[in-house]
Design a protein around this motif. Structure first.
Motif, PDB file in Angstrom:
ATOM      1  N   ALA A 196     -10.249  -4.695  -1.143  1.00 38.98           N
ATOM      2  CA  ALA A 196      -9.680  -4.098  -2.277  1.00 38.98           C
ATOM      3  C   ALA A 196      -8.306  -4.967  -2.517  1.00 38.98           C
ATOM      4  O   ALA A 196      -8.019  -5.291  -3.610  1.00 38.98           O
ATOM      5  N   TRP A 197      -7.676  -5.086  -1.477  1.00 41.30           N
ATOM      6  CA  TRP A 197      -6.090  -5.734  -1.908  1.00 41.30           C
ATOM      7  C   TRP A 197      -6.564  -7.158  -2.115  1.00 41.30           C
ATOM      8  O   TRP A 197      -5.716  -7.612  -3.194  1.00 41.30           O
ATOM      9  N   HIS A 241       0.478   7.274   3.072  1.00 47.05           N
ATOM     10  CA  HIS A 241      -0.564   8.256   3.024  1.00 47.05           C
ATOM     11  C   HIS A 241       0.086   9.569   3.486  1.00 47.05           C
ATOM     12  O   HIS A 241      -0.407  10.631   3.217  1.00 47.05           O
ATOM     13  N   SER A 281      -4.297   3.211  -1.264  1.00 50.66           N
ATOM     14  CA  SER A 281      -5.476   2.917  -0.416  1.00 50.66           C
ATOM     15  C   SER A 281      -6.082   4.082   0.561  1.00 50.66           C
ATOM     16  O   SER A 281      -6.718   3.969   1.688  1.00 50.66           O
ATOM     17  N   SER A 337       2.070  -4.345   4.854  1.00 54.25           N
ATOM     18  CA  SER A 337       1.166  -3.105   5.375  1.00 54.25           C
ATOM     19  C   SER A 337       1.926  -1.982   6.276  1.00 54.25           C
ATOM     20  O   SER A 337       2.807  -2.585   7.034  1.00 54.25           O
ATOM     21  N   PRO A 368       0.830  -1.141  -0.019  1.00 59.17           N
ATOM     22  CA  PRO A 368      -0.197  -0.042  -0.050  1.00 59.17           C
ATOM     23  C   PRO A 368       0.898   1.208  -0.045  1.00 59.17           C
ATOM     24  O   PRO A 368       1.786   1.340   0.861  1.00 59.17           O
ATOM     25  N   LEU A 407      -9.362   4.516   2.904  1.00 57.52           N
ATOM     26  CA  LEU A 407      -9.910   3.055   2.954  1.00 57.52           C
ATOM     27  C   LEU A 407      -9.803   2.765   4.564  1.00 57.52           C
ATOM     28  O   LEU A 407      -8.705   2.856   5.040  1.00 57.52           O
ATOM     29  N   GLU A 448     -12.429  -2.283   4.119  1.00 55.94           N
ATOM     30  CA  GLU A 448     -12.354  -1.922   2.756  1.00 55.94           C
ATOM     31  C   GLU A 448     -11.059  -2.058   2.071  1.00 55.94           C
ATOM     32  O   GLU A 448     -11.048  -2.657   0.975  1.00 55.94           O
ATOM     33  N   ALA A 449      -9.854  -1.779   2.828  1.00 56.59           N
ATOM     34  CA  ALA A 449      -8.667  -2.184   2.252  1.00 56.59           C
ATOM     35  C   ALA A 449      -8.494  -3.513   2.049  1.00 56.59           C
ATOM     36  O   ALA A 449      -8.017  -3.893   1.039  1.00 56.59           O
ATOM     37  N   TYR A 504      -0.314   0.119  -4.157  1.00 50.96           N
ATOM     38  CA  TYR A 504      -1.810   0.142  -4.279  1.00 50.96           C
ATOM     39  C   TYR A 504      -2.187   1.485  -3.409  1.00 50.96           C
ATOM     40  O   TYR A 504      -1.742   1.644  -2.342  1.00 50.96           O
TER      41      TYR A 504
END
Length: 325
Positions: free
Chosen positions: A111-112, A70, A100, A122, A67, A103, A107-108, A98
């Protein structure tokens, strides 16, 4: 669209040989001239193996999902993550970053899982639960690895003790005769993952009077803090990392404060530019494993999946004493 049969005809070999060569199969011995013919034929035709088909044959993908961060992680962590990706690529994994942002854990994980990664690393910005780890494993992830201050049940843990950074910095400042120590807490969202434990580590040092100092990574914010520094009666600052330390150091000097005579300044990460300052910046150097070492841990977890999980301490903190303290 060219197929493996087209490559086989042009190279004068079987489709199985094309598959062995282009998938880097090690179990089958194929001469180097034959490998070269297959690769040249594939290049001439513009043939690229189909990842989904290869995954079906192997029973799993070679995708390691990473991921994207952020938050601004800085040069040290960027270099570390780049090195990790290169090392995984050398082990024939495909690293997929990815996005993310926004999320939550559930949700993550869903999606993953849609990409059917063989491993997930992670970075700890999304809080995963044991249920999320189980979701990823049911989708084929042989290893889920978390990078951060604490582990998650069911996942391998790569622990980075950020509190030790703050403890080392504050202890060094106390040993140099400073007691009233400001600790910069970045205002930028997401950095509390690192800054909160560093602040807690500083507060654990005996004889240190710690004052939290919120600071945005802007010249205006640094100038505002420097402008009221004398009223705070602080004789030292641990500025979260080298970048914030350099920002604040310049603002303090512009406000007429001498470093280290009036204010001792401490950073973290040991960036090259901190050694080019005058005065040179004292810092906490983070000793981290190489990307090759971490990639080998990922590879072993993929090749030897088990119900048991492992925890690895990834970081040691060492004080580097220079002129700013």
């Amino acid at each position: 669209m060219p197929t493996s049969a087209d490559v086989a005809r042009l190279a004068g070999v079987s489709r199985a040989t094309v598959s062995y060569v282009l998938n880097n199969a090690e179990a089958v011995r194929i001469s180097e001239p034959t490998r070269r013919k297959v690769r040249e034929a594939a290049e001439e035709l513009g043939y690229v193996p189909h990842a989904a088909a290869r995954s079906l044959r192997a029973g799993h993908t070679r995708i390691v999902l990473l991921p994207t961060s952020h938050v601004p992680v800085g040069p040290l962590y960027s270099a570390f993550l780049n090195e990790l990706q290169w090392a995984l690529r050398r082990l024939d994994y495909t690293v997929v970053q990815y996005g993310s942002l926004g999320l939550n854990g559930d949700e993550a994980a869903r999606a993953w899982a849609e990409l059917r990664p063989v491993a997930v690393i992670s970075l700890g910005e999304i809080a995963l639960s044991p249920h999320n780890v189980a979701t990823l494993k049911r989708a084929g992830a042989r290893a889920v690895i978390t990078l951060g201050p604490a582990g998650v049940p069911g996942a391998h843990a790569l622990v980075m003790d950020q509190a030790e950074v703050g403890t080392r910095a504050a202890a060094h400042l106390v040993a140099s005769g400073r007691r009233r120590i400001g600790v910069v807490v970045p205002r930028e969202p997401g950095l509390e993952l690192f800054s909160a434990p560093r602040l807690a580590g500083a507060r654990s040092v005996p004889d240190a009077e710690i004052v939290a100092l919120p600071l945005a990574y802007t010249e205006d914010s640094a100038a505002e803090l420097a402008g009221r520094w004398r009223s705070l009666a602080l004789d030292a600052v641990f500025a979260y990392n080298d970048e914030y330390a350099m920002l604040l150091m310049r603002a303090l000097q512009d406000a007429g404060l001498r470093i280290p005579e009036d204010v001792a300044v401490m950073g973290a990460d040991d960036l090259l530019i901190g050694r080019l300052l005058r005065p040179r910046l004292s810092t906490v150097r983070l000793e981290m494993p190489t990307g090759d070492h971490l990639a080998s841990l990922v590879d072993r977890a993929v090749r030897e999946p088990s119900e048991g999980t492992e925890q690895h301490d990834l970081m040691a903190a060492v004080v580097v004493h220079r002129e700013s303290t």
